[in-house]
Design a protein around this motif. Structure first.
Motif, PDB file in Angstrom:
ATOM      1  N   GLY A 149      42.382  37.933 -40.770  1.00  0.00           N
ATOM      2  CA  GLY A 149      42.042  38.687 -39.325  1.00  0.00           C
ATOM      3  C   GLY A 149      40.809  37.520 -38.545  1.00  0.00           C
ATOM      4  N   ARG A 150      40.698  36.488 -39.008  1.00  0.00           N
ATOM      5  CA  ARG A 150      39.731  35.554 -38.506  1.00  0.00           C
ATOM      6  C   ARG A 150      40.076  34.437 -37.607  1.00  0.00           C
ATOM      7  NH1 ARG A 150      34.629  36.675 -41.228  1.00  0.00           N
ATOM      8  NH2 ARG A 150      34.909  37.698 -43.318  1.00  0.00           N
ATOM      9  N   TYR A 151      41.451  34.308 -37.347  1.00  0.00           N
ATOM     10  CA  TYR A 151      41.964  33.374 -36.421  1.00  0.00           C
ATOM     11  C   TYR A 151      43.121  33.904 -35.837  1.00  0.00           C
ATOM     12  CZ  TYR A 151      45.460  33.528 -39.959  1.00  0.00           C
ATOM     13  OH  TYR A 151      46.757  34.002 -40.692  1.00  0.00           O
ATOM     14  N   MET A 152      43.508  33.502 -34.522  1.00  0.00           N
ATOM     15  CA  MET A 152      44.406  33.863 -33.556  1.00  0.00           C
ATOM     16  C   MET A 152      45.411  32.870 -33.375  1.00  0.00           C
ATOM     17  SD  MET A 152      45.530  36.865 -32.231  1.00  0.00           S
ATOM     18  CE  MET A 152      44.268  37.930 -31.469  1.00  0.00           C
ATOM     19  N   ARG A 199      37.478  34.506 -32.363  1.00  0.00           N
ATOM     20  CA  ARG A 199      37.253  35.548 -31.500  1.00  0.00           C
ATOM     21  C   ARG A 199      35.704  34.968 -30.733  1.00  0.00           C
ATOM     22  NH1 ARG A 199      35.377  41.746 -33.469  1.00  0.00           N
ATOM     23  NH2 ARG A 199      35.282  42.369 -31.455  1.00  0.00           N
ATOM     24  N   GLY A 200      35.015  34.002 -31.458  1.00  0.00           N
ATOM     25  CA  GLY A 200      33.850  33.421 -30.858  1.00  0.00           C
ATOM     26  C   GLY A 200      34.178  32.352 -29.704  1.00  0.00           C
ATOM     27  N   SER A 201      35.385  31.966 -29.594  1.00  0.00           N
ATOM     28  CA  SER A 201      35.716  30.846 -28.722  1.00  0.00           C
ATOM     29  C   SER A 201      35.206  29.565 -28.953  1.00  0.00           C
ATOM     30  CB  SER A 201      35.584  31.302 -27.634  1.00  0.00           C
ATOM     31  OG  SER A 201      36.102  32.205 -27.040  1.00  0.00           O
ATOM     32  N   PRO A 232      39.827  42.598 -33.985  1.00  0.00           N
ATOM     33  CA  PRO A 232      40.286  43.857 -34.365  1.00  0.00           C
ATOM     34  C   PRO A 232      41.757  43.956 -34.649  1.00  0.00           C
ATOM     35  CG  PRO A 232      40.018  43.657 -32.045  1.00  0.00           C
ATOM     36  CD  PRO A 232      39.410  42.288 -32.576  1.00  0.00           C
ATOM     37  N   PHE A 233      42.100  45.120 -35.186  1.00  0.00           N
ATOM     38  CA  PHE A 233      43.448  45.501 -35.745  1.00  0.00           C
ATOM     39  C   PHE A 233      43.990  44.615 -36.916  1.00  0.00           C
ATOM     40  CE2 PHE A 233      43.149  46.569 -30.945  1.00  0.00           C
ATOM     41  CZ  PHE A 233      42.629  47.612 -31.307  1.00  0.00           C
ATOM     42  N   ALA A 263      47.633  43.142 -37.179  1.00  0.00           N
ATOM     43  CA  ALA A 263      48.332  43.477 -35.885  1.00  0.00           C
ATOM     44  C   ALA A 263      47.325  43.085 -34.618  1.00  0.00           C
ATOM     45  CB  ALA A 263      48.533  45.064 -35.680  1.00  0.00           C
ATOM     46  N   ARG A 264      46.597  42.289 -34.830  1.00  0.00           N
ATOM     47  CA  ARG A 264      45.743  41.711 -33.744  1.00  0.00           C
ATOM     48  C   ARG A 264      46.303  41.032 -32.655  1.00  0.00           C
ATOM     49  NH1 ARG A 264      45.066  38.856 -38.119  1.00  0.00           N
ATOM     50  NH2 ARG A 264      45.027  36.258 -38.400  1.00  0.00           N
ATOM     51  N   ARG A 265      47.414  40.400 -32.897  1.00  0.00           N
ATOM     52  CA  ARG A 265      48.367  39.892 -31.759  1.00  0.00           C
ATOM     53  C   ARG A 265      48.567  40.805 -30.663  1.00  0.00           C
ATOM     54  NH1 ARG A 265      51.777  40.970 -36.011  1.00  0.00           N
ATOM     55  NH2 ARG A 265      53.797  41.672 -35.279  1.00  0.00           N
ATOM     56  N   LEU A 266      48.489  41.994 -30.933  1.00  0.00           N
ATOM     57  CA  LEU A 266      48.995  43.173 -29.885  1.00  0.00           C
ATOM     58  C   LEU A 266      47.713  43.062 -28.706  1.00  0.00           C
ATOM     59  CD1 LEU A 266      50.126  45.989 -32.195  1.00  0.00           C
ATOM     60  CD2 LEU A 266      51.503  44.362 -31.154  1.00  0.00           C
ATOM     61  N   ILE A 267      46.709  42.722 -29.077  1.00  0.00           N
ATOM     62  CA  ILE A 267      45.600  42.623 -27.724  1.00  0.00           C
ATOM     63  C   ILE A 267      45.829  41.759 -27.084  1.00  0.00           C
ATOM     64  CG2 ILE A 267      44.192  43.377 -29.826  1.00  0.00           C
ATOM     65  CD1 ILE A 267      42.574  40.923 -29.412  1.00  0.00           C
ATOM     66  N   MET A 268      46.821  40.590 -27.328  1.00  0.00           N
ATOM     67  CA  MET A 268      46.764  39.447 -26.594  1.00  0.00           C
ATOM     68  C   MET A 268      47.797  39.695 -25.069  1.00  0.00           C
ATOM     69  SD  MET A 268      44.848  36.987 -27.771  1.00  0.00           S
ATOM     70  CE  MET A 268      45.707  35.693 -26.736  1.00  0.00           C
TER      71      MET A 268
END
Length: 443
Positions: free
Chosen positions: A261-264, A360-362, A420-421, A424-429
């Protein structure tokens, strides 16, 4: 491995058509077999992992690199080849508010140090990487964006110690930058290069210093047994006191579990044309070999390469699969033709994609995942990993050895926060991308 996209994203489909693969080849190396005991094991043979391996081995540390595919198979071997400032996405104002001016300047100094490190490695190791470009140029894609570029120019000397150049719209053609742009800002730091030639040179240098690189050796299990970490691959086991995780956008949620959950990851697409003729280059009016990008949030980046081919890349692509890949390739061809209409009929010989990674913190993270764990990580370079990942690897090599890195900004030491999520966090993109697209195309 537990990853957040479909298997297609981690297979050969997105990489198929990568131009760099025709310019530089990996030597044959055996996969890991049997049991090995080393001081440091590194997961991932990209810039971060190989830079760490080179600097550790040069310091006399027994180092082994595990790579699931081949060195450079991930983003390090399929990016646009921009060795430039960057690594984070925060403005000066945000950095000042979060860390203070002193730490902001230290982070900016690290950005420049990263570019300088790559330059020194290329020179000291005698690497032929098709280097070109005198810094980087940002082009205003709307008239109002010149206001932002002028404001940015005022901070460049304080941040990086160099004077930038502002190019008015009326002068772009004289600089060989003709197109539908409204002016530009050039920062004389950075250069273009063949990213895979650089990576293969770094790998060879690490091996010359004594590091061992094992391709086709994905980590299938990761356990801690007393003072040692035990990593299992399909045909071998490595026991090491220290572990460096250098997998960036191709990370797994469970290698180690801390990463979950710590990287996107998100996609970047690249195309390369056939070699352009001198007449075609003159017709478009783009004669400069400067590496460039525009002011869009979902930016385009491009450069005329030494062999006359034109490279054009763009951010985007939130879905994975053969159909989504085909749509992304159509989209990049469309944008290329729109920005460079005189080349709309030029054959595009190669198209591919890869995943870059954001936090998340850019900001990038370089450090120990959990205090005392002896598991270290470097990742989240926000699409500017050629330079910053190379520096991250060097910093990690120092930290593993218990040495104080010459530069290690506080902004890069903050532990990654979870999105978050979960998986499934890719859904926020998608809604985020939609907002950025609307902003980019606004007047």
């Amino acid at each position: 491995m537990r990853r957040i996209f479909s298997d297609y994203a981690y297979g050969d489909g997105p990489r198929k058509g990568c131009w760099w693969d025709e310019t530089s080849k990996n030597p044959d190396r055996p996969a890991l077999s049997g049991v090995r005991n080393v001081e440091v094991v590194i997961i991932g043979a990209g810039y971060t992992g190989l830079s760490a391996a080179y600097h550790l081995a040069r310091a006399g540390w027994q180092t082994l690199v595990l790579e699931a595919e081949a060195p450079g198979w991930g983003a390090s071997g399929r990016n646009g080849g921009f060795c430039c400032l960057g690594g984070g996405m925060l403005s000066d104002a945000t950095l000042d508010a979060r860390f203070g001016k002193r730490d902001r300047l230290e982070f900016r100094a690290a950005e420049r140090a990263a570019v300088d490190l790559v330059s020194r490695l290329i020179e000291n190791l005698g690497l032929d990487v098709d280097r070109h470009s005198k810094g980087e140029t940002e082009l205003a894609h709307r008239p109002r964006d010149m206001i932002g570029l002028r404001s940015k120019a005022e901070t460049i000397e304080e941040n990086y110690g160099v004077r930038p150049d502002i190019v008015e719209a009326s002068d772009l053609a004289r600089y060989g930058l003709s197109g539908s742009f409204h002016g530009a800002l050039t920062i004389p730091i950075g250069f273009g290069l063949n990213p895979l030639k650089y990576l293969h040179g770094l790998a060879a240098a690490a091996e010359a210093e004594g590091a061992v690189i094992c391709p086709h050796s994905p980590v299938m299990g990761f356990e801690t047994e007393g003072a040692h970490h035990c990593l299992q691959t399909p045909s071998g086991i490595v026991r090491a006191r220290q572990v460096i995780v250098a997998t960036n956008g191709y990370s797994s949620e469970d290698l180690p579990a801390w990463l979950a959950g710590r990287y996107m990851p998100f996609q970047s697409n690249v195309l390369v044309t056939r070699p352009l003729t001198p007449c075609e280059i003159e017709r478009q009016g783009w004669t400069s070999d400067q590496m460039c990008y525009d002011t869009r949030h979902l930016l385009h980046y491009f450069r005329l390469m030494p062999d006359g081919r034109f490279l054009f890349g763009m951010r985007g692509g939130l879905m994975t699969g053969a159909r989504a890949e085909a749509q992304a390739r159509k989209r990049i061809c469309r944008d290329f033709a729109r920005l460079f209409p005189k080349w709309a009929q030029v054959d595009v010989s190669h198209i591919w994609s890869g995943m870059v990674c954001l936090a998340r913190g850019s900001l990038p993270f370089v450090g120990e995942t959990t205090p005392g764990s002896r598991i270290w990580a470097g990742l989240c370079y926000h699409g500017n990993g050629v330079a910053m990942a190379s520096l991250a690897g060097r910093i990690l090599a120092d930290l593993v050895r218990g040495a104080q890195p010459p530069i290690w900004p506080k902004a890069m030491q903050i532990p990654l926060r979870r999105f978050p999520f979960g998986r499934a966090r890719r859904l926020i993109m998608p809604p985020t991308y939609l907002g950025l697209m609307l902003s980019d195309y606004g007047s």
